[in-house]
Scaffold this active site. Structure first.
Site, short mmCIF file in Angstrom:
data_model
loop_
_atom_site.label_atom_id
_atom_site.label_comp_id
_atom_site.label_asym_id
_atom_site.label_seq_id
_atom_site.Cartn_x
_atom_site.Cartn_y
_atom_site.Cartn_z
N GLY A 1 43.62 -52.83 -1.38
CA GLY A 1 44.84 -53.25 -0.66
C GLY A 1 45.71 -54.10 -1.55
N ASN A 2 46.69 -54.76 -0.97
CA ASN A 2 47.50 -55.70 -1.74
C ASN A 2 47.94 -56.84 -0.84
OD1 ASN A 2 50.22 -55.02 -0.57
ND2 ASN A 2 49.63 -53.00 -1.37
N PHE A 3 48.61 -57.83 -1.41
CA PHE A 3 48.90 -59.07 -0.67
C PHE A 3 50.18 -59.03 0.15
CE2 PHE A 3 46.26 -60.75 -4.23
CZ PHE A 3 45.20 -61.18 -3.44
#
Ligand code: CTP
Length: 404
Positions: A208-210
């Site tokens: 995923g990412n932030f």
């Protein structure tokens, strides 16, 4: 944020969040509203009617009849420009969904001709219960507006969904609804993507990412504020749109987001792709949890479909397509490359080198690049203001191309 001259009936029901309502009434009054408060008996166990009377400067009503006085529920329903039920307990929600009428709040609700806003507040498990969700979809189906619950600490000590929206968010929600200042996108449909995507590795892990989703959601709200009917395709995020003109489709992966966007794009005039879509996903998704064995594990990754590029290929002349570019170096050059390669009409450039810009912050510093080779760099501002600037620029583009 103005509610100048708006008459609001606030119905407070029995939920711990009722303790926030005197503060909420003060904020409504400060925004210019005239507020009359109704309470259920259960609400008065969490907040005093006297406090609410003091801040609203009106008597607080609890019963259809107070001894010798008849509290005319029809009159109250007609007086109001909006009725807001906040906090709305699971019990009251059930009554609203089923037409029950055993107190003044329900009577005013049933006789109200004005828009009704419902701000649910309860524990996460109660909120997620199928009967609550069914009641929510029922009251939505009646045309009521739901003010989304927030995520955070709950009275039970658990952390999750179910908190009443913060008073300032509810004021903003109402102000947006009443904002008649600009209806320039009335009749226009828009698509917005926001948030990260999660690409599953196995049943318990993902890539995923932030991204928080805040920027895209602010754009969805800003478009709706100008009258557009917005579809928000939202990756996994705790943030929610505030405006009732935004319909949210929740997705998890890049593939799901791609499918939803291709479907929705056909009928929208404006699409803004603000999501931080994963560029790669695990080539193979393991059905069982990957066990820890060797010192090193190599994951084979496969490229995801580029949504912006995909929409750029099928874009029609009456459609305006906007993408984002998150860069760390050679920002303008890379962003211009994306604008051309993906056939977008505008790219919103974020540089991670700018302080206060990018993931997680409530502020952003953006540069708007348009197809005519021009670019406009804006100062650091709140994501809400940045969203309004992006929408203004979209309007300008459409105006210049005579596709308003
Ligand atoms: N985007 C998309 N689908 C993808 C990847 C990106 O629609 N699979 C969109 C993003 O929503 C954004 C734009 O493309 O509007 C640019 O995203 P960005 O991550 O900055 O660029 P990439 O094209 O992925 O290129 P790179 O990661 O090499 O910078």
């Amino acid at each position: 944020m103005s509610l100048q001259g708006k008459r609001i009936v606030l119905a407070v029901t029995g939920s711990i969040a009722a303790y926030k309502t005197p503060q909420f009434v003060r904020q409504l009054v400060k925004a210019g509203a005239d507020v009359k408060v109704l309470v259920t008996v259960a609400a008065t166990q969490f907040v005093s009617a006297l406090s609410l009377a003091a801040v609203s400067k009106h008597a607080v009503l609890a019963n259809v009849n107070d001894g010798a006085t008849w509290n005319n529920h029809v009159e109250l329903g007609l007086w109001a420009d909006a009725m807001l039920i906040a906090p709305c307990s699971a019990n009251t929600l059930g009554k609203l969904a089923n037409g029950l009428c055993d107190n003044l709040v329900c009577a005013v609700y049933l006789s109200a001709r004005c828009p009704v806003f419902i701000a649910p507040a309860m524990d996460e498990d109660m909120w997620l219960h199928p009967s609550t969700q069914l009641n929510i979809s029922k009251v939505k189906g009646f045309g009521n507006h739901i003010i989304p619950v927030a995520h955070g600490e709950l009275a039970s000590g658990l952390v999750g969904e179910g908190r009443m929206a913060e008073p300032e968010d509810m004021v903003a929600h109402l102000a947006m609804f009443f904002s008649v200042e600009n209806n320039s996108l009335k009749g226009v449909k828009a698509l917005v993507t926001a948030g990260p995507t999660y690409e599953r590795i196995d049943p318990v892990r993902f890539i995923g990412n932030f991204s928080s989703g805040k920027m895209g959601i602010a754009i969805a709200d800003a478009l709706a504020e100008k009258g557009a009917a917005v579809t928000l395709v939202l990756g996994p995020s705790h943030e929610r749109a505030h405006h009732s003109g935004v319909r949210t489709i929740a997705v998890e992966s890049a593939q799901e987001m791609y499918a939803a966007c291709i479907e929705e794009f056909k009928s929208v005039q404006i699409a803004v792709l603000a999501a931080a879509v994963a560029d790669y996903r695990p080539a193979v998704r393991a059905d069982e949890k990957i066990k820890k064995k060797d010192n090193e594990l190599t994951l084979a990754l496969a490229k995801t479909d580029d949504i912006l590029a995909g929409l750029g290929k099928i874009k029609q002349s009456w459609q305006t397509l906007v993408g984002f570019a998150l860069e760390t170096n050679n920002e303008l050059e890379h962003a211009t490359g994306k604008l051309t390669a993906k056939n977008a009409d505008m790219v919103v450039l974020n540089s991670l080198r700018d302080e206060g810009a990018g993931f997680g912050h409530d502020t952003n510093k953006i540069t708007l690049l348009t197809g005519d080779g021009r670019h406009k760099t804006l100062p650091l501002m709140s994501k809400k203001d940045a969203a309004a600037s992006i929408v203004d620029q979209i309007l300008e583009l459409r105006h210049a191309e005579n596709i308003a």
